[in-house]
Design a protein around this motif. Structure first.
Motif, PDB file in Angstrom:
ATOM      1  N   ASN A   1       0.821  -1.215   0.000  1.00 60.25           N
ATOM      2  CA  ASN A   1       0.000   0.000   0.000  1.00 60.25           C
ATOM      3  C   ASN A   1       0.856   1.267   0.000  1.00 60.25           C
ATOM      4  O   ASN A   1       0.548   2.241  -0.690  1.00 60.25           O
ATOM      5  CB  ASN A   1      -0.921   0.027   1.216  1.00 60.25           C
ATOM      6  CG  ASN A   1      -2.033  -0.996   1.098  1.00 60.25           C
ATOM      7  OD1 ASN A   1      -2.236  -1.570   0.027  1.00 60.25           O
ATOM      8  ND2 ASN A   1      -2.742  -1.225   2.177  1.00 60.25           N
ATOM      9  N   GLU A   2       1.934   1.226   0.775  1.00 59.61           N
ATOM     10  CA  GLU A   2       2.817   2.396   0.843  1.00 59.61           C
ATOM     11  C   GLU A   2       3.453   2.677  -0.513  1.00 59.61           C
ATOM     12  O   GLU A   2       3.584   3.827  -0.931  1.00 59.61           O
ATOM     13  CB  GLU A   2       3.897   2.169   1.907  1.00 59.61           C
ATOM     14  CG  GLU A   2       3.382   2.372   3.327  1.00 59.61           C
ATOM     15  CD  GLU A   2       4.389   1.924   4.380  1.00 59.61           C
ATOM     16  OE1 GLU A   2       3.953   1.677   5.506  1.00 59.61           O
ATOM     17  OE2 GLU A   2       5.593   1.822   4.050  1.00 59.61           O
ATOM     18  N   ILE A   3       3.842   1.594  -1.185  1.00 58.35           N
ATOM     19  CA  ILE A   3       4.470   1.755  -2.502  1.00 58.35           C
ATOM     20  C   ILE A   3       3.472   2.335  -3.505  1.00 58.35           C
ATOM     21  O   ILE A   3       3.817   3.230  -4.294  1.00 58.35           O
ATOM     22  CB  ILE A   3       5.033   0.388  -2.975  1.00 58.35           C
ATOM     23  CG1 ILE A   3       6.154   0.019  -2.008  1.00 58.35           C
ATOM     24  CG2 ILE A   3       5.475   0.449  -4.437  1.00 58.35           C
ATOM     25  CD1 ILE A   3       7.271  -0.757  -2.553  1.00 58.35           C
ATOM     26  N   ILE A   4       2.228   1.841  -3.433  1.00 57.50           N
ATOM     27  CA  ILE A   4       1.195   2.371  -4.341  1.00 57.50           C
ATOM     28  C   ILE A   4       1.015   3.874  -4.106  1.00 57.50           C
ATOM     29  O   ILE A   4       0.931   4.663  -5.046  1.00 57.50           O
ATOM     30  CB  ILE A   4      -0.147   1.641  -4.114  1.00 57.50           C
ATOM     31  CG1 ILE A   4      -0.024   0.180  -4.556  1.00 57.50           C
ATOM     32  CG2 ILE A   4      -1.280   2.317  -4.873  1.00 57.50           C
ATOM     33  CD1 ILE A   4      -1.141  -0.696  -4.062  1.00 57.50           C
ATOM     34  N   GLU A   5       0.993   4.249  -2.835  1.00 54.09           N
ATOM     35  CA  GLU A   5       0.788   5.652  -2.509  1.00 54.09           C
ATOM     36  C   GLU A   5       1.930   6.511  -3.060  1.00 54.09           C
ATOM     37  O   GLU A   5       1.695   7.575  -3.648  1.00 54.09           O
ATOM     38  CB  GLU A   5       0.679   5.815  -0.991  1.00 54.09           C
ATOM     39  CG  GLU A   5      -0.121   7.062  -0.592  1.00 54.09           C
ATOM     40  CD  GLU A   5       0.002   7.365   0.883  1.00 54.09           C
ATOM     41  OE1 GLU A   5      -0.027   6.412   1.690  1.00 54.09           O
ATOM     42  OE2 GLU A   5       0.142   8.554   1.212  1.00 54.09           O
TER      43      GLU A   5
ATOM     44  N   LYS B   1       7.995  -6.366  -7.857  1.00 56.52           N
ATOM     45  CA  LYS B   1       7.241  -7.502  -7.335  1.00 56.52           C
ATOM     46  C   LYS B   1       6.055  -7.029  -6.512  1.00 56.52           C
ATOM     47  O   LYS B   1       4.947  -7.572  -6.616  1.00 56.52           O
ATOM     48  CB  LYS B   1       8.141  -8.366  -6.446  1.00 56.52           C
ATOM     49  CG  LYS B   1       8.767  -9.547  -7.175  1.00 56.52           C
ATOM     50  CD  LYS B   1       9.522 -10.404  -6.180  1.00 56.52           C
ATOM     51  CE  LYS B   1      10.581 -11.230  -6.878  1.00 56.52           C
ATOM     52  NZ  LYS B   1      11.564 -11.765  -5.929  1.00 56.52           N
ATOM     53  N   SER B   2       6.311  -6.008  -5.694  1.00 57.17           N
ATOM     54  CA  SER B   2       5.247  -5.489  -4.839  1.00 57.17           C
ATOM     55  C   SER B   2       4.081  -4.975  -5.675  1.00 57.17           C
ATOM     56  O   SER B   2       2.919  -5.261  -5.383  1.00 57.17           O
ATOM     57  CB  SER B   2       5.806  -4.375  -3.960  1.00 57.17           C
ATOM     58  OG  SER B   2       4.749  -3.571  -3.476  1.00 57.17           O
ATOM     59  N   LEU B   3       4.424  -4.216  -6.757  1.00 56.74           N
ATOM     60  CA  LEU B   3       3.371  -3.647  -7.608  1.00 56.74           C
ATOM     61  C   LEU B   3       2.616  -4.756  -8.356  1.00 56.74           C
ATOM     62  O   LEU B   3       1.404  -4.673  -8.543  1.00 56.74           O
ATOM     63  CB  LEU B   3       3.977  -2.652  -8.590  1.00 56.74           C
ATOM     64  CG  LEU B   3       4.345  -1.318  -7.937  1.00 56.74           C
ATOM     65  CD1 LEU B   3       5.221  -0.492  -8.862  1.00 56.74           C
ATOM     66  CD2 LEU B   3       3.090  -0.534  -7.552  1.00 56.74           C
ATOM     67  N   LYS B   4       3.371  -5.778  -8.728  1.00 59.81           N
ATOM     68  CA  LYS B   4       2.748  -6.899  -9.422  1.00 59.81           C
ATOM     69  C   LYS B   4       1.781  -7.634  -8.482  1.00 59.81           C
ATOM     70  O   LYS B   4       0.667  -7.991  -8.846  1.00 59.81           O
ATOM     71  CB  LYS B   4       3.836  -7.858  -9.920  1.00 59.81           C
ATOM     72  CG  LYS B   4       3.330  -8.824 -10.980  1.00 59.81           C
ATOM     73  CD  LYS B   4       4.444  -9.751 -11.434  1.00 59.81           C
ATOM     74  CE  LYS B   4       3.867 -10.909 -12.236  1.00 59.81           C
ATOM     75  NZ  LYS B   4       4.857 -11.964 -12.405  1.00 59.81           N
TER      76      LYS B   4
ATOM     77  N   GLY C   1      -1.585  -2.773  -8.172  1.00 56.25           N
ATOM     78  CA  GLY C   1      -1.872  -1.345  -8.076  1.00 56.25           C
ATOM     79  C   GLY C   1      -3.112  -1.011  -7.255  1.00 56.25           C
ATOM     80  O   GLY C   1      -3.553   0.125  -7.206  1.00 56.25           O
ATOM     81  N   LYS C   2      -3.680  -2.049  -6.583  1.00 54.81           N
ATOM     82  CA  LYS C   2      -4.886  -1.797  -5.784  1.00 54.81           C
ATOM     83  C   LYS C   2      -4.533  -1.760  -4.304  1.00 54.81           C
ATOM     84  O   LYS C   2      -3.815  -2.625  -3.801  1.00 54.81           O
ATOM     85  CB  LYS C   2      -5.900  -2.925  -6.006  1.00 54.81           C
ATOM     86  CG  LYS C   2      -6.734  -2.746  -7.243  1.00 54.81           C
ATOM     87  CD  LYS C   2      -7.752  -3.873  -7.318  1.00 54.81           C
ATOM     88  CE  LYS C   2      -8.261  -4.033  -8.733  1.00 54.81           C
ATOM     89  NZ  LYS C   2      -8.776  -5.396  -8.956  1.00 54.81           N
ATOM     90  N   VAL C   3      -5.081  -0.761  -3.615  1.00 58.28           N
ATOM     91  CA  VAL C   3      -4.848  -0.654  -2.169  1.00 58.28           C
ATOM     92  C   VAL C   3      -5.604  -1.781  -1.466  1.00 58.28           C
ATOM     93  O   VAL C   3      -6.777  -2.015  -1.722  1.00 58.28           O
ATOM     94  CB  VAL C   3      -5.329   0.717  -1.644  1.00 58.28           C
ATOM     95  CG1 VAL C   3      -5.173   0.797  -0.128  1.00 58.28           C
ATOM     96  CG2 VAL C   3      -4.547   1.840  -2.311  1.00 58.28           C
ATOM     97  N   GLN C   4      -4.885  -2.495  -0.589  1.00 58.64           N
ATOM     98  CA  GLN C   4      -5.526  -3.602   0.124  1.00 58.64           C
ATOM     99  C   GLN C   4      -5.880  -3.201   1.547  1.00 58.64           C
ATOM    100  O   GLN C   4      -5.267  -2.312   2.121  1.00 58.64           O
ATOM    101  CB  GLN C   4      -4.570  -4.797   0.174  1.00 58.64           C
ATOM    102  CG  GLN C   4      -4.191  -5.312  -1.186  1.00 58.64           C
ATOM    103  CD  GLN C   4      -2.925  -6.132  -1.091  1.00 58.64           C
ATOM    104  OE1 GLN C   4      -2.963  -7.254  -0.619  1.00 58.64           O
ATOM    105  NE2 GLN C   4      -1.810  -5.566  -1.510  1.00 58.64           N
TER     106      GLN C   4
END
Ligand SMILES: [Zn+2]
Length: 320
Positions: free
Chosen positions: A41-45, A69-72, A76-79
């Motif tokens: 989530n932090e990376i998406i933000e 890897k995290s984005l994959k 791209g959706k906040v969990q």
């Protein structure tokens, strides 16, 4: 929070109870802290704020592949993090009417949890048991399923399993094998009523039964007298009477800790020091003097304790 069997019935209905023998109170499962989801989530933000992969990588001091890897993983959706969990630590909830057990992660009910946990939550049965403090040997399925499964074992195999020779072989093999020490697993503690909360509750019962006012007046022999299984467990766990006494703030033997002389001298010291009569409010919260209850217990009453200590005369001498 600790729940009783009654709380379980209120929450889930009368047909629901622990699958294995457990003595309450029951401790609720903590909500999951999904660290991975939090990181994603932090990376998406950061990405939404216009940071490039390289910048994100530098912030976290990780490799480019970790970010990718995290984005994959998250797409791209906040969990949602800190998901609610269900059930209690060290036990499986069983619904007798439906013949189903509850998944501690999503709260759904199933005949058997193994497959569900693996497919829905990506967890092996072993990981699930670790997470919820269960024995590895605990079957994650309803009573009917468990019965059917054990019936499905070929008869000759059951015979072989029960043969004396085989048991001896197993014992030898078991001794050789190094096993992880799992005596402290919650399920085991619950089964015998011996998680720390439960021990404290049982000691309180001992205190009341032995008519003691303070926990520090309860002796190990009181524990032996009023709850001998608990006594046995504590001694075998901590080895010495002294260690048990230290751990739970009890008296080591059958001796009296606050002996009368000790109690009296504490009252006299107070009067000498403060040059005034001691009152019950002076005792409350005073770490140097045992509670009024202790005096009442030992001397019959607070008044009598003061009389035995000869405080009136002492005060007169101090003031003279
Ligand atoms: Zn589930």
């Amino acid at each position: 929070m600790a729940d009783t069997l009654n709380d379980i019935h209120l929450a889930y209905g009368d047909s629901v109870y622990p699958l294995y023998k457990v003595i309450g109170p029951f401790m609720k499962n903590e909500p999951t802290k999904d660290e991975v989801a939090k990181f994603d989530n932090e990376i998406i933000e950061l990405k939404n704020n216009g940071k490039t992969h390289d910048e994100i990588r530098k912030i976290y001091k990780v490799g480019a592949s970790t970010v990718a890897k995290s984005l994959k993983r998250s797409g791209g959706k906040v969990q949602k993090t800190g998901k609610k969990t269900f059930g209690y630590i060290g036990m499986v909830l069983y619904d007798r009417a439906e013949d189903k057990v509850q998944c501690g992660i999503c709260g759904e009910w199933f005949r058997s949890l193994g497959n569900h946990v693996f497919q829905k939550h990506g967890m092996t049965a072993k990981e699930y048991k670790d997470r919820f403090g269960l024995y590895y040997k605990t079957a994650l399925c309803s009573k009917e399923v468990s019965k059917k499964r054990s019936e499905a074992i070929p008869e000759q195999f059951v015979k072989y399993r029960k043969s004396k020779k085989h048991i001896e072989e197993l014992v030898v093999a078991n001794k050789k094998r190094k096993k992880p020490h799992r005596c402290g697993v919650m399920q085991g503690k619950n089964k015998h009523g011996l998680c720390d909360e439960q021990i404290k509750k049982r000691l309180l019962v001992v205190r009341n039964m032995s008519n003691k006012v303070e926990m520090s007046d309860v002796t190990i022999s009181d524990v032996h007298k009023y709850d001998s299984p608990l006594h046995m467990h504590l001694i075998s766990k901590y080895g010495k009477v002294k260690s048990v006494a230290e751990r739970f703030n009890l008296l080591a033997g059958g001796r009296i800790k606050h002996q009368e002389i000790d109690l009296i001298s504490k009252l006299r010291t107070f009067v000498l020091k403060n040059k005034k009569m001691i009152k019950t409010k002076d005792v409350d919260g005073n770490p140097n003097i045992p509670s009024v209850g202790t005096y009442q217990l030992r001397f019959g009453s607070w008044r009598r304790a003061k009389m035995m200590a000869g405080l009136d005369q002492l005060l007169a001498e101090v003031k003279a």
